[in-house]
Design a protein around this motif. Sequence first.
Motif, mmCIF file in Angstrom:
data_model
loop_
_atom_site.group_PDB
_atom_site.id
_atom_site.type_symbol
_atom_site.label_atom_id
_atom_site.label_comp_id
_atom_site.label_asym_id
_atom_site.label_seq_id
_atom_site.Cartn_x
_atom_site.Cartn_y
_atom_site.Cartn_z
ATOM 1 N N ILE A 1 0.303 3.696 47.678
ATOM 2 C CA ILE A 1 0.075 3.477 46.254
ATOM 3 C C ILE A 1 -1.130 4.315 45.875
ATOM 4 O O ILE A 1 -2.197 4.155 46.443
ATOM 5 C CB ILE A 1 -0.166 1.989 45.945
ATOM 6 C CG1 ILE A 1 1.073 1.171 46.284
ATOM 7 C CG2 ILE A 1 -0.538 1.814 44.482
ATOM 8 C CD1 ILE A 1 0.912 -0.297 46.067
ATOM 9 N N ASN A 2 -0.926 5.238 44.966
ATOM 10 C CA ASN A 2 -1.999 6.118 44.536
ATOM 11 C C ASN A 2 -2.666 5.556 43.305
ATOM 12 O O ASN A 2 -2.003 5.068 42.401
ATOM 13 C CB ASN A 2 -1.458 7.515 44.217
ATOM 14 C CG ASN A 2 -0.877 8.181 45.433
ATOM 15 O OD1 ASN A 2 -1.359 7.977 46.530
ATOM 16 N ND2 ASN A 2 0.157 8.964 45.241
ATOM 17 N N LEU B 1 1.325 -1.183 38.004
ATOM 18 C CA LEU B 1 1.921 -0.002 37.395
ATOM 19 C C LEU B 1 0.942 0.713 36.476
ATOM 20 O O LEU B 1 0.081 0.084 35.875
ATOM 21 C CB LEU B 1 3.153 -0.411 36.576
ATOM 22 C CG LEU B 1 4.288 -1.051 37.347
ATOM 23 C CD1 LEU B 1 5.380 -1.511 36.406
ATOM 24 C CD2 LEU B 1 4.846 -0.083 38.355
ATOM 25 N N PRO B 2 1.108 2.027 36.349
ATOM 26 C CA PRO B 2 0.275 2.750 35.379
ATOM 27 C C PRO B 2 0.734 2.436 33.954
ATOM 28 O O PRO B 2 1.790 1.834 33.753
ATOM 29 C CB PRO B 2 0.524 4.215 35.735
ATOM 30 C CG PRO B 2 1.853 4.234 36.394
ATOM 31 C CD PRO B 2 1.987 2.906 37.095
ATOM 32 N N ASP C 1 6.120 9.797 38.035
ATOM 33 C CA ASP C 1 5.069 8.970 38.633
ATOM 34 C C ASP C 1 5.282 7.488 38.354
ATOM 35 O O ASP C 1 5.109 6.650 39.237
ATOM 36 C CB ASP C 1 3.694 9.404 38.133
ATOM 37 C CG ASP C 1 3.275 10.756 38.680
ATOM 38 O OD1 ASP C 1 3.876 11.195 39.687
ATOM 39 O OD2 ASP C 1 2.366 11.369 38.099
ATOM 40 N N TYR C 2 5.675 7.161 37.130
ATOM 41 C CA TYR C 2 5.912 5.760 36.774
ATOM 42 C C TYR C 2 7.070 5.195 37.600
ATOM 43 O O TYR C 2 6.963 4.103 38.168
ATOM 44 C CB TYR C 2 6.199 5.631 35.278
ATOM 45 C CG TYR C 2 6.236 4.213 34.798
ATOM 46 C CD1 TYR C 2 5.062 3.569 34.432
ATOM 47 C CD2 TYR C 2 7.424 3.505 34.711
ATOM 48 C CE1 TYR C 2 5.076 2.256 33.986
ATOM 49 C CE2 TYR C 2 7.447 2.193 34.275
ATOM 50 C CZ TYR C 2 6.272 1.573 33.906
ATOM 51 O OH TYR C 2 6.297 0.280 33.477
ATOM 52 N N ASN D 1 8.262 6.317 40.468
ATOM 53 C CA ASN D 1 7.890 6.248 41.883
ATOM 54 C C ASN D 1 6.957 5.079 42.165
ATOM 55 O O ASN D 1 7.087 4.400 43.190
ATOM 56 C CB ASN D 1 7.237 7.554 42.329
ATOM 57 C CG ASN D 1 8.254 8.629 42.608
ATOM 58 O OD1 ASN D 1 9.428 8.354 42.811
ATOM 59 N ND2 ASN D 1 7.806 9.867 42.605
ATOM 60 N N THR D 2 6.010 4.839 41.262
ATOM 61 C CA THR D 2 5.092 3.712 41.454
ATOM 62 C C THR D 2 5.846 2.391 41.364
ATOM 63 O O THR D 2 5.608 1.476 42.149
ATOM 64 C CB THR D 2 3.964 3.762 40.411
ATOM 65 O OG1 THR D 2 3.314 5.023 40.484
ATOM 66 C CG2 THR D 2 2.949 2.664 40.649
ATOM 67 N N SER E 1 6.164 -0.196 44.475
ATOM 68 C CA SER E 1 5.671 -1.567 44.294
ATOM 69 C C SER E 1 6.779 -2.580 44.518
ATOM 70 O O SER E 1 6.565 -3.618 45.153
ATOM 71 C CB SER E 1 5.100 -1.735 42.886
ATOM 72 O OG SER E 1 4.029 -0.860 42.677
#
Length: 172
Positions: free
Chosen positions: A34-35, A58-59, A71-72, A74-75, A79
């Motif tokens: 998790i970045n 989440l972003p 990115d969203y 993938n996150t 998760s």
Amino acid sequence: MTATSNAKGNKFTNAGAAAGGFVGGLAGGFVPPINVTVNNSRKGPTVPAARTHAESLLPAPDFSSPAQIRDYCNTLRASAVMLSFEVAMGAEILKAVLSTVPDPEGRMGGAKIRAFKVSRKMQRAADELRNAAKLAAATYAAFQQEYEGEINAVRHRARKPAQPRRMDWARQ
């Protein structure tokens, strides 16, 4: 530094290592990465940063570029996979604990049947989290497929024209 103050200084390090080992052990050794990105720009326009709540996984849903969509998704996928492992483990532990409670009517295998009925709901939650991970990956795949023309147009435009390679006599 004395030995007692050194032990106090390392208490958070040791707790972090213990928690990491515990989570790694629960997930069977698989912990998805998790970045965390911190936007600290003092000048220029303000960019919406990640949500202010520390518990958010989440972003912020800022979908202004294909990279942010990727990115969203993938996150979300990472998760959901991580949570599905944890919830599935929790369901197994719940079933094991509840199966030790004796059946009030004394039926043979009644304790295990009741434990299965209760833990089945949590196992279904783990299955749905796994499905959420699959759907997050499918969302980005559908985005790539539906907007292939726009994505490729930007990719071709962004490429620099190829320059002929020259002999570099300084590199020998």
